[in-house]
Design an enzyme around this catalytic site. Sequence first.
Site: not given
Ligand code: GDG
Length: 459
Positions: A160, A368
């Site tokens: 990921h 990312d």
């Molecule tokens: C890894 C990789 C890749 C965030 N703050 C809150 C919240 N979130 C949710 C977001 C989103 C998720 O968490 C974050 O996803 P990301 O993709 O931005 O980042 P990572 O957590 O680092 O994920 C990344 C991912 O895996 C999938 O393969 O895209 O590159 O690093 O859904 O909405 N959700 C809630 N409250 C928050 O305060 N409910």
Amino acid sequence: MPRLVVVSNRVADPRKTAAGGLAVALGEALNATGGLWFGWSGNIVEKTDAAAQAQPQLHVQRAGDVTLATVDLTQEDHDAYYLGYSNGVLWPVFHYRLDLADFDAGYIGGYRRVNRMFAQQVLPLLRPDDLIWVHDYHLIPLAEELRSLGCRQRIGFFLHIPLPPPLIMAAIPAHEWLIRALFAYDLVGLQSQTDLNHFARYVYTEAQAEQAADGRFSAFGRELRVQAFPIGIDVDEFASLTQGREAQETLATMRDQYAKRRLLVGVDRLDYSKGLPQRLRAMRSLLQRYPGNCNSATLIQIASPSRETVGAYNDLRRQLEGLCGSINGNYGELDWMPIRYIHRTVARKRLPGLYRASRVALVTPLRDGMNLVAKEFIAAQDEADPGVLVLSRFAGAAEQLRDALLVNPYDSDGTADAIQHALHMPLEERQTRHQRLLANIREYDVHWWQRRFLESLQQ
Ligand code: GDG
């Protein structure tokens, strides 16, 4: 379709909406085959003499048609495998932060031990024709361990996070062991073409790979298929969350409070890969270079708590508190603050309302794998009056989302110029860009990702 077995560090109940898009998509695939999801329970147990000899206890639970099987970790294993090797070595290095890596030689033993224990625990639960799908950097050597126990089923792996260029990878003392371990899988999925190029360069330069045709690489006396499968979101699920009561309430509150002002939004785990200090500096630069935004533009930054026991995350938190304080102190008015910084998790059902109330989203990681927030922001917009996405060129998502305003997050003035452009973009241009972005995230949604990976693994 054979039964699907998912293995990941943590297991989520796919029936709970709080679990998010990935858990929902994996849950859907698991449901279709009456599958099994295996991982760490999230519990840490004290090591007793008896427990040190015996295998940890397996907890098995049903979630609809899906079986959830979890094991506890001892404090020592948790510290070495999870905090130490996974999040103190692999996470920083794979995000190009060699300066933050802690190459303590003791961590790798715990990493191997937990991967071996996972293999031993999951093996008796497997059936001969299962399809096994392993997730993320915590479990790179899992297939190798399973193979050594005689497992012959097809095993796929999805990373990921980004895969760094060979010279960055080479800073990890055990880099060759890690890449060799990938060759025990039948299929490795990466987020982007860039990651795939890095993998190819690594195996050519460091492992004398012979040749690659249609994603096949041979090295270490084995053959492996590696492909890019950019992950997406469940666009329909997110769009329907946008119509939900909580999201509508949040939208109404935000519109009311910011009636005559411009709202910008950032939603991230509080992580040094997300470029949060750089984003705040870009906001400062925006206020300096375009004073028309004073008393008008506000960034709501949600930074949800993450890995708080890892030292680098505490340093970052203090740095953000300092920057917010200084920007708000210098530019704030009695009735307006440029930054609203919230160090808490916001309920998932409220996020779409916040996204929709915002004219601009700032998604500016330094690196990312993909970044799902960028895609969620697009899915939550009103097509008649959509907001604008300002996106770092260093997010995996930038390969697909070419109609966002792409920025270099290290360049705070350049990012401020892009934000100013976004805040003043004419309606017609916003609509054109949004239509193309929405078409892209619809075509490559999380169902596409899951289907493509599993089809490819079965081939
Ligand atoms: C890894 C990789 C890749 C965030 N703050 C809150 C919240 N979130 C949710 C977001 C989103 C998720 O968490 C974050 O996803 P990301 O993709 O931005 O980042 P990572 O957590 O680092 O994920 C990344 C991912 O895996 C999938 O393969 O895209 O590159 O690093 O859904 O909405 N959700 C809630 N409250 C928050 O305060 N409910």
